[in-house]
Every structure is written in structure tokens, then in C-alpha cells.
Design an enzyme around this catalytic site. Sequence first.
Site, PDB file in Angstrom:
ATOM      1  N   ARG A  79       0.851  -1.189   0.000  1.00  0.00           N
ATOM      2  CA  ARG A  79       0.000   0.000   0.000  1.00  0.00           C
ATOM      3  C   ARG A  79       0.887   1.238   0.000  1.00  0.00           C
ATOM      4  NH1 ARG A  79      -1.942   0.861   4.445  1.00  0.00           N
ATOM      5  NH2 ARG A  79      -1.367  -0.997   5.612  1.00  0.00           N
ATOM      6  N   TYR A 207      -1.427  -3.735  -6.934  1.00  0.00           N
ATOM      7  CA  TYR A 207      -1.099  -4.496  -5.739  1.00  0.00           C
ATOM      8  C   TYR A 207      -2.155  -4.349  -4.628  1.00  0.00           C
ATOM      9  CZ  TYR A 207       1.080  -6.446  -1.704  1.00  0.00           C
ATOM     10  OH  TYR A 207       1.301  -7.221  -0.608  1.00  0.00           O
ATOM     11  N   LYS A 216      -9.339  -2.308   2.153  1.00  0.00           N
ATOM     12  CA  LYS A 216      -9.175  -1.124   3.008  1.00  0.00           C
ATOM     13  C   LYS A 216      -9.956   0.072   2.458  1.00  0.00           C
ATOM     14  CE  LYS A 216      -6.022  -3.434   5.373  1.00  0.00           C
ATOM     15  NZ  LYS A 216      -6.343  -4.098   6.637  1.00  0.00           N
ATOM     16  N   HIS A 236     -10.995  -1.873  11.958  1.00  0.00           N
ATOM     17  CA  HIS A 236      -9.874  -2.723  11.558  1.00  0.00           C
ATOM     18  C   HIS A 236      -9.684  -3.781  12.650  1.00  0.00           C
ATOM     19  CE1 HIS A 236      -5.347  -2.858  10.309  1.00  0.00           C
ATOM     20  NE2 HIS A 236      -6.053  -3.776   9.690  1.00  0.00           N
ATOM     21  N   SER A 258      -0.060  -3.441  12.520  1.00  0.00           N
ATOM     22  CA  SER A 258       0.676  -4.509  11.855  1.00  0.00           C
ATOM     23  C   SER A 258       1.800  -5.025  12.753  1.00  0.00           C
ATOM     24  CB  SER A 258       1.256  -4.012  10.529  1.00  0.00           C
ATOM     25  OG  SER A 258       2.143  -2.945  10.753  1.00  0.00           O
ATOM     26  N   CYS A 260       1.710  -7.265  15.071  1.00  0.00           N
ATOM     27  CA  CYS A 260       1.338  -7.487  16.473  1.00  0.00           C
ATOM     28  C   CYS A 260       0.558  -8.774  16.687  1.00  0.00           C
ATOM     29  CB  CYS A 260       0.534  -6.299  17.000  1.00  0.00           C
ATOM     30  SG  CYS A 260       1.479  -4.781  17.138  1.00  0.00           S
ATOM     31  N   ASP A 285      -9.579  -9.492   9.958  1.00  0.00           N
ATOM     32  CA  ASP A 285      -9.061  -8.162   9.613  1.00  0.00           C
ATOM     33  C   ASP A 285     -10.041  -7.018   9.799  1.00  0.00           C
ATOM     34  OD1 ASP A 285      -6.873  -6.576   8.658  1.00  0.00           O
ATOM     35  OD2 ASP A 285      -7.856  -6.418   6.713  1.00  0.00           O
ATOM     36  N   ARG A 377       2.327 -12.020   0.135  1.00  0.00           N
ATOM     37  CA  ARG A 377       0.986 -12.314   0.627  1.00  0.00           C
ATOM     38  C   ARG A 377       0.443 -13.656   0.151  1.00  0.00           C
ATOM     39  NH1 ARG A 377      -1.610  -8.278   4.033  1.00  0.00           N
ATOM     40  NH2 ARG A 377      -0.166  -6.512   3.996  1.00  0.00           N
TER      41      ARG A 377
END
Length: 604
Positions: A79, A207, A216, A236, A258, A260, A285, A377
Site C-alpha cells: 500500500r 497491488y 481497506k 480494523h 501490523s 502485532c 481483519d 501475501r
Amino acid sequence: MTPNRNEKSSPTSSRALRDWVNEVAALTRPDAVVWCDGSEAEKKRFTAQAVDAGILIELNQKKRPGCYLHRSDPNDVARTEQLTFVCTPNKIDAGPTNNWSDPTETYAKLHGMLDGSMRGRTMYVVPYVMGPLGSPLSKVGVELTDSLYVVLNMRIMTRMGQAALDQLGDSADFNRGIHCTLDLNPDRRLICHIPQDNMIISVGSGYGGNALLSKKCFALRIASVLGRDEGWLAEHMLILGLQSPEGETTYIAAAFPSACGKTNLAMLTPPAEFQGWKVTTVGDDIAWMRVGPDGRLWAVNPENGYFGVAPGTSAKSNLNAMKMVEHDTIFTNVAMTPDGDVWWEGMDVPPPDGLLDWQGRRWKKESGEKAAHPNSRFTTPMRNNSAWSPQADDPRGVPISAVIFGGRRASTVPLVLESIDWTHGVFMGATMGSETTAAAAGAVGVLRRDPMAMLPFCGYNMGDYFAHWLKMRGAIKNPPRIFMVNWFRKGADGNFIWPGYGENMRVLKWMLDRIHGRAKGRATPVGIVPDETELDLNGLDLPQSATREALAVNPAEWKAELESAAEFFEKIGPTMPKELKDRRKAILKSLNGEAPTQRVAAGR
């Protein structure tokens, strides 16, 4: 070749959708317009086309049936927040945490970039539903894209095809998304959100979150604005179900920045000592949460698949994830073995000789370069997950009993902390953050605030977003409890105190005990922590001193934390709610001994 714009060829009864598709086709001038129906036959046809065109590489079908590898352009691997804009009539509506651009000027610029941009290409019309089919909590979106890779990923990530058109009917109420890869030039890359028009336009990238506009862009940035206007929350957050041996299931939503352990928690495997306990995954997510007729917060996962980070995923960190990507998965920018399998760093399997890196180059161990891109990914269907909860398809959603906020903190924040009331919980979420690791650019250990893990994803002014959370308390008659966790606290030796992974089940169990009145907890000036005897540590080799250290609240550290929070609040500016500023001051006074510690049951 002129695109076929005959209304009878359009499988929709929505005139607004037909007109919009024709309008975009007239602007971009594709050679053909294809309406996606989401069928298996279509999937096979598109997959074969993608392989023939070199968009996908077929992997070893004996080892990974139905799996394919995609290699993106090396300049298009993540992103791009600096090129992501919220385009509102007034700059203050976007707020200080978003990039803003004038909608009129942005439309004009994008119109010029899109003019004739799909010549020689096919424009795919991708109708999709976010959320369970037929649910009043769901939303319909339509993405127009020139990328077959995007189409195949959207088929996994959403409920895509004719079912979406059936749900839309003749309505004009759908999210409009235009995506064109152009020439993948970063200088001609923009991801623009126009909330007042329920519109997303993304150019110059193929992407992930830049191109899968359901994710998102729609499910968080646009949906957060819809939630504000319609009285619900787009967050989120993962959603998991925690089932006890007695069959009692409690649902929890959790927000983490991210790195975590968010996906790992969503698919957690309980330790052996928790025989009979089961964790099920509703979502990993995103959560859309509305107030139900019973006054509780009910959540749906708007997605239908997982778009997960591969590096670091292993049998130890996430066994369920490793199993679910064994079949029917699209991998992006991972390494490929000589026999057509996949590999990435942190898989806990030695790299084989003859490995090709994420750019298709022969990889050498001594090169010092990563074989798989750090942001590589996997895209895989939800039902591939053996821990998948059938409730993910329930049109009603699931009732949320607890909301968790968490970050990566080496000190200060204890293993688990419960808020004393809703405002305190919102304060916890508003001030959460993580310290940078060696994997991130810049200095290590710098605290970055990421309120509710929504900093890059909130589609409007962050201060107004906090105010919306505070306002929701009036509508939620039976609110969930709010907790903060920190799996990453370190001891004096610099090592993590808590083992994490499946052992986090022990912390979830204490939350359940609090929710169901089986644990009293211990009040501190900053919230409620477990009494040391309340955590089930059976079978865990953890000294009592370590448990005490993991749960410690150090007043000096917290005073510094609250000063830092004040600086962050100032950056939000005049929209920052006074209630949260006042709560910060009250906690600081309590730390200074100027006010009594809040009662455990206060404000419930």
C-alpha cells in the site's frame, strides 16, 4: 473493437449501474467489457487466461492443488499511504491524519489519466457483496478493473458475481470503484476516496489494498464514513469465537497494528492444557458493528477470504494458516522452490537449493537479500481455515462481548488491562500504539500512535471518529467490555516476558472470567489487571516474578505515557473530544495520588 454497451447484455436490473459502467467504458475505451458472474466455469477460464498471459504461475498441483504464484512489479509491492487521498469538500473533514485533495480538481486529474487508459485491454465489471448475502448489515460494491489478477483475488476476498447483482436489484445504492493499472509508474499512481459520492478511484497500481478496492478502501475508509452517518462502526478488527468445554461461545473483536499478531490471534490454537476449548475465526481483519435490537453490539466480517502476510507465518505461529494455504490459494511475491512449491522467511523450514526469489531470480543464501518480499501475501478463501466459524455467514452477525486493543510495547503497558467504563476504553483505543522494530525503516523503539489501528484507514477526521465512538455508547445499552493487551513486554534482560502465540488463550480466558463475573481483578490508577492468582498458568513454565512483572503498572512510566498522549491529542487539533482530554487528566491525577483509584465496577 467497440465495447458492447447493449443494455440487454448487462445482467443487472439497476439502470444506475448500467449507465455508470457505460460512462466509464466510454472514458477508458476498453476493447471489451466483461461482466463477472462468479461461477466456477468463469474461475477456470480466467485462471487459464492468467497463466497463458504470465500473470499467474501454476505451482506444483500435487503439493498445492489449485495454487498459483503472482509476481508484481518491483515498484508495486505494498500500500502507498503517501499516494492515498481522502477527497472531501472541506479539508477539515479529512482531518490531520489523512492526505487531502480537492474533489473537483482530483476528478479532473483522474479523468485525464483514465481517458483511453484501457485501450487494448478488457474492462471487467466485478459486482460484489461485503458481508453475508442477504444481510441487512451488508453492502454492495462494484469494481471496474483492467486486471485479471484483481478479478481472481476479488473472487476469493468477496462474495462476487451474480449474487451481488441479485442483492442490488434495481437499486442505485452501491459503492463505485474504478481501478486501472495504467503503466504501473509510481509517478502516475493515486488511490483516491470520495466519500460523499461513495466512490473510489485507483490508478497506477496492481497491488493488494491499492487494487482490491473492497478491502481497506471500501470496507474501512468509505465504510467508516457510512458508519458515522448511519450510526455504526467500521473497524480494523478481527472477530473470534471462544467456545468453552461446556459449549458456551463468547465473541471478541480485536484491533492491532501490523506486526502485532492479529491474524495469529484470530486463528489461535489453544495450548494442550486447555482441553475442550476451541477458538473459531469469524474474521481476521475487518469488522462492521451495529447495535442489535437487544442493545448489544453485533458484528459481521464483510470479507470472504484472507489476504495475509506470508513471512513469519509458520506451523508454530499459525498452524491453521499454514494448513489453509495448502490448496486454492494465490500467493504474491513469495519465493518458489525448484519443484514448484512456495517458501518464505520465517516458515521455519530451511530454504532449498535452487530457490527463485520473489522477482524470479536465482536466490543465494549469502546474498543478504530476502527470498520472499517482506510484504509478500497469500489470498485464500475463509472456508480453507479449519477454525472457520459458520457464524461468518450468519446474516445477523455475532454479538460482541469484548473489544481488545493491543500494540507492541517493550514496557509500560501490562499484559492485559481492562477499562473501567466506555470512555476509558475509547481513551485506551485512541492512545494505542506500537514501537518500531528492526523490520521497519528508521530508529528502533520509537512509539507510533495508531488509534484503534485505524490511522491509515479512517476515511474522515480522526477527532470526529473518536467522538463517534463516544456517541455510540448512548445507543449500546449492553456494551462490550474493553481491554488492552501487550504480548510484547520485555524484562530487564531484553527478552519477552510472555511466551505469546497459543498461550495468549490464558489471557482470553481471564477476559471471559471478567465478562461472566468469575474474576474480580485488581484496580490500578490506569485500569483493571488480573490478580496474579486469576490467570490460569497451569502447565506454563513462567516464574511468579515474571507474571508479576508482566502485569506491573509503573507510575513513572505511565506519567510519561500520558504526556506523550497529550502531544498526540494536540496533533489531532480542535476536533479532539474534550471527554478524552479530561480522562487523560483524571488518570494523571490518580497516578499522582490526587484522586482515589476508580472502583472496579464503576460505569458499567
